[in-house]
Design an enzyme around this catalytic site. Structure first.
Site, PDB file in Angstrom:
ATOM      1  N   ASN A 145      44.062  55.821  33.502  1.00  0.00           N
ATOM      2  CA  ASN A 145      45.222  55.121  33.721  1.00  0.00           C
ATOM      3  C   ASN A 145      45.913  54.284  32.700  1.00  0.00           C
ATOM      4  O   ASN A 145      45.051  53.701  32.424  1.00  0.00           O
ATOM      5  CB  ASN A 145      45.886  55.559  35.023  1.00  0.00           C
ATOM      6  CG  ASN A 145      47.155  54.792  35.732  1.00  0.00           C
ATOM      7  OD1 ASN A 145      47.729  55.084  34.629  1.00  0.00           O
ATOM      8  ND2 ASN A 145      47.255  53.942  36.262  1.00  0.00           N
ATOM      9  N   HIS A 165      47.738  51.111  32.471  1.00  0.00           N
ATOM     10  CA  HIS A 165      48.981  50.093  33.507  1.00  0.00           C
ATOM     11  C   HIS A 165      49.541  48.758  32.845  1.00  0.00           C
ATOM     12  O   HIS A 165      48.707  48.069  31.803  1.00  0.00           O
ATOM     13  CB  HIS A 165      48.391  49.243  34.369  1.00  0.00           C
ATOM     14  CG  HIS A 165      49.219  48.893  35.621  1.00  0.00           C
ATOM     15  ND1 HIS A 165      49.944  49.175  36.385  1.00  0.00           N
ATOM     16  CD2 HIS A 165      49.280  47.451  35.859  1.00  0.00           C
ATOM     17  CE1 HIS A 165      50.834  48.217  37.173  1.00  0.00           C
ATOM     18  NE2 HIS A 165      49.984  47.233  36.791  1.00  0.00           N
TER      19      HIS A 165
END
Length: 211
Positions: free
Chosen positions: A108, A110
């Site tokens: 992911n 961020h």
């Protein structure tokens, strides 16, 4: 060659960064072979179509139970023979079942330097609003493996971005994307596909490239 599935919900700027990097030959051991969107109107789907990448729409609200949604997502990923899952602005909650199925195979991006401005409720412009409200001088982006803790997985790569006088959440968001996110995500994908990422005791070791 590892098949990469990219999960999206919106405009797909990080997806485009991955596609562009792939086209430049910067992810030599991987191929973006599937895009899964949580919304049928996501512009990321158009980006996938233009790049000739197979795309699916999977809406959580169309499934009565989380288990049914998980079954559908796992089936799509399995049919694609997915070796790496990339969350690129995916706004649907990923269950522990999916996370365990792709343990240390799901990453992911961020928009902050974790552990600052991360976790529950920190997404999109909210991250940059919080950074500006706190008065920090440096922010950035982080690519990490996904685990059961929101934004709590082992960190793969980080890049700092300076905050400038007069920044708004919108200008800061754009600069973090341009200077950090669009570079980190393809690089992390390339490292993973080359087998150079090793997770040990909650930390990521980056192996030297084979000569």
């Amino acid at each position: 060659m590892l098949n990469i599935a990219v999960l999206v919900s919106g405009g797909g700027t990080n997806l485009q960064a991955l596609i562009d990097a792939q086209n430049r030959g910067e992810i030599p051991n991987g191929k973006i072979s599937l895009v899964v969107s949580s919304r049928p109107d996501a512009y990321a789907l158009e980006r996938a179509q233009k790049a000739g990448i197979a795309a699916k729409v999977l809406r959580r609200k169309e499934f009565a139970q989380q288990t049914a949604y998980d079954d559908a997502l796992l089936q799509i990923l399995a049919e694609n023979q997915t070796g790496l899952v990339i969350l690129a602005g995916f706004m649907t909650i990923i269950s522990e079942r999916i996370i365990h199925a792709y343990e240390n195979k799901m990453i992911n991006i961020h928009p902050s330097l974790i552990p600052s401005f991360c976790g529950e409720g920190f997404y999109g412009l909210r991250v940059h609003e919080a950074a500006l409200a706190r008065g920090v001088k440096v922010t950035g982006a982080t690519v990490h493996f996904v685990n059961e803790v929101c934004d709590g997985g082992p960190i793969i790569l980080q890049k700092a971005v300076e905050i400038q006088a007069g920044d708004t959440p919108e200008t800061l968001q754009r600069r973090v994307m341009e200077q950090a996110e669009w570079h980190l995500l393809p690089k992390a994908a390339a490292l993973f596909c080359a087998g150079r990422l090793q997770v040990e005791n909650g930390r990521v070791n980056i192996r030297e490239a084979a000569e």
